[in-house]
Design an enzyme around this catalytic site. Structure first.
Site, PDB file in Angstrom:
ATOM      1  N   SER A 127       0.847  -1.187   0.000  1.00 30.80           N
ATOM      2  CA  SER A 127       0.000   0.000   0.000  1.00 30.80           C
ATOM      3  C   SER A 127       0.875   1.227   0.000  1.00 30.80           C
ATOM      4  O   SER A 127       2.060   1.158   0.366  1.00 30.80           O
ATOM      5  CB  SER A 127      -0.876  -0.009   1.266  1.00 30.80           C
ATOM      6  OG  SER A 127      -1.527   1.234   1.459  1.00 30.80           O
ATOM      7  N   TYR A 140      -2.730   0.230  10.607  1.00 33.10           N
ATOM      8  CA  TYR A 140      -2.633  -0.238   9.219  1.00 33.10           C
ATOM      9  C   TYR A 140      -1.254   0.077   8.646  1.00 33.10           C
ATOM     10  O   TYR A 140      -0.593  -0.796   8.070  1.00 33.10           O
ATOM     11  CB  TYR A 140      -3.722   0.423   8.386  1.00 33.10           C
ATOM     12  CG  TYR A 140      -3.726   0.000   6.936  1.00 33.10           C
ATOM     13  CD1 TYR A 140      -4.108  -1.287   6.573  1.00 33.10           C
ATOM     14  CD2 TYR A 140      -3.368   0.891   5.920  1.00 33.10           C
ATOM     15  CE1 TYR A 140      -4.124  -1.684   5.252  1.00 33.10           C
ATOM     16  CE2 TYR A 140      -3.387   0.507   4.599  1.00 33.10           C
ATOM     17  CZ  TYR A 140      -3.762  -0.778   4.263  1.00 33.10           C
ATOM     18  OH  TYR A 140      -3.769  -1.164   2.948  1.00 33.10           O
TER      19      TYR A 140
END
Length: 223
Positions: A127, A140
């Site tokens: 990501s 995250y």
């Protein structure tokens, strides 16, 4: 025909990767929902289910026991917990690290003999949060920073035997992104984001590199 195992392949980016590889790979379609996995596998030319809870160590060990050689492993499963450090409890941290970091590390460990036999390729779908930690994204981002470190260490350890690529997409039109927008109190418009197929094409680009070349890291962003 090469064999590829794709986690999180019943939807989103993982499903798009399965579609991108289907023409010339036998696919192991990874996921937790047996019905959804079976439906995806049945729609592809050469595929079979790989149904397992990736955070269950014993179940994962049993699931991979018969895999003697593997050309491609794509890690696409994951979770996206959001919240400030002040409001993120220990269980949320554990869930993020278990799903996004420990599970990929363990699955890779168990499949390394098969990958080494095939001189295979591991792709971590990471990501943009694997490079930049924003407010409200602590758990995250920490898991994704860790995933990048895992890929870098694995690449160094397996140099010349197994290729390792990290793919870092920006915001992508998936169910996870729909949840993110809801958390942000904003409307979800898939046209604003990358398509899963665009991310899958980036994965395919890395896999199609010449045998004597390795693409270590790729970032892809919406225009």
């Amino acid at each position: 025909m090469k064999t590829a195992l794709i986690t999180g392949a019943s939807r989103g980016i993982g499903r798009a990767v399965a579609d991108a590889l289907a023409a010339d790979h036998h696919l192991l379609i990874g996921g937790r929902d047996a019905d959804a996995v079976a439906q995806v596998a049945a729609s592809l030319p050469s595929a079979e289910p790989f149904v397992v809870e990736l955070t269950d160590d014993d179940a994962v060990a049993a699931a991979v026991a018969g895999i003697g050689t593997l050309d491609v492993l794509v890690h696409s499963a994951g979770v996206g917990p959001l919240g400030t450090i002040a409001e993120t409890d220990p269980e949320t941290w554990r869930q993020a690290l278990e799903a996004n970091l420990i599970a990929p590390a363990n699955l890779t460990r168990l499949l390394l003999p098969a990958l080494r036999t095939a001189h295979g390729h591991v792709v971590f779908v990471n990501s943009g949060a694997g490079f930049t930690a924003r407010a409200g994204w602590g758990a995250y981002a920490a898991s994704k920073f860790g995933l990048r470190a895992l890929a870098d260490s694995l690449r160094a350890e397996q140099a010349g035997v197994v290729k390792v690529t990290s793919v870092h997409p920006g915001r992508t039109a998936t169910d996870m992104q729909r949840a993110v927008r809801a958390h942000e109190g904003a409307a979800y418009d898939p046209e604003e984001f990358l398509s899963p197929a665009a991310v899958a094409a980036t994965v395919r680009l890395a896999l199609d590199a010449p045998a004597n070349a390795s693409i270590d890291t790729l970032s892809i962003r919406p225009v």
